[in-house]
Design an enzyme around this catalytic site. Structure first.
Site, mmCIF file in Angstrom:
data_model
loop_
_atom_site.group_PDB
_atom_site.id
_atom_site.type_symbol
_atom_site.label_atom_id
_atom_site.label_comp_id
_atom_site.label_asym_id
_atom_site.label_seq_id
_atom_site.Cartn_x
_atom_site.Cartn_y
_atom_site.Cartn_z
ATOM 1 C CE1 TYR A 174 47.217 59.246 35.059
ATOM 2 C CE2 TYR A 174 46.875 61.614 34.959
ATOM 3 C CZ TYR A 174 46.555 60.378 35.490
ATOM 4 O OH TYR A 174 45.584 60.280 36.455
ATOM 5 C CG HIS B 77 45.852 51.630 36.921
ATOM 6 N ND1 HIS B 77 44.754 52.393 36.616
ATOM 7 C CD2 HIS B 77 45.387 50.454 37.396
ATOM 8 C CE1 HIS B 77 43.657 51.700 36.903
ATOM 9 N NE2 HIS B 77 44.030 50.518 37.369
#
Length: 143
Positions: free
Chosen positions: A23, A100
């Protein structure tokens, strides 16, 4: 000036701590600052919200929906499982772009099927923190 609500779902408060190799190293606050910095030439203001609770997210959307021209939504895992979020987005008077950080289609199979995406204007994913900037731009440049 356009007003965009940026909503972040469960576990996004853990950015930079939770799987940073996946991430990224930035916190959600750092992503907010980065995104707003890239938007300085645009006629837009953003309001950011994060919660780990589905009810808080639904209430934020419903209580503020008339105040915004669009929503950039990173639903986290709620995108896969929340019929309530699906129904909420479907009934909105404004447009929603789902974002996302990672390419969900390159991950576990369950991540590529998102109910929430079915009722969004579009989905931007896999481009790291730039998905937020691109999400806002897409709301500014579509009708």
């Amino acid at each position: 000036m356009k007003k965009i609500l940026v909503i972040n779902g469960p576990n996004l408060n853990l950015l930079s701590i939770r799987e940073p190799d996946l991430y990224g190293q930035d916190t959600l606050e750092e992503i907010k600052i980065y995104t707003e910095g890239k938007l300085t030439k645009e006629e837009v203001s953003t309001t950011w919200f994060q919660s780990n609770r589905e009810a808080d997210i639904l209430e934020k959307i419903q209580s503020d929906m008339a105040a915004y021209d669009g929503i950039v939504l990173n639903p986290g895992s709620l995108g896969h499982s929340s019929f309530a979020l699906y129904d909420c987005i479907r009934g909105l008077p404004c447009r929603v772009v789902e974002v996302h950080l990672t390419n969900t289609h390159g991950r576990e199979d369950f991540r590529s099927d998102r109910m929430s995406a079915r009722v969004c204007l579009g989905v931007i994913e896999g481009l790291g923190k730039d998905v937020y900037y691109l999400g806002v731009l897409s709301l500014l440049n579509t009708r």
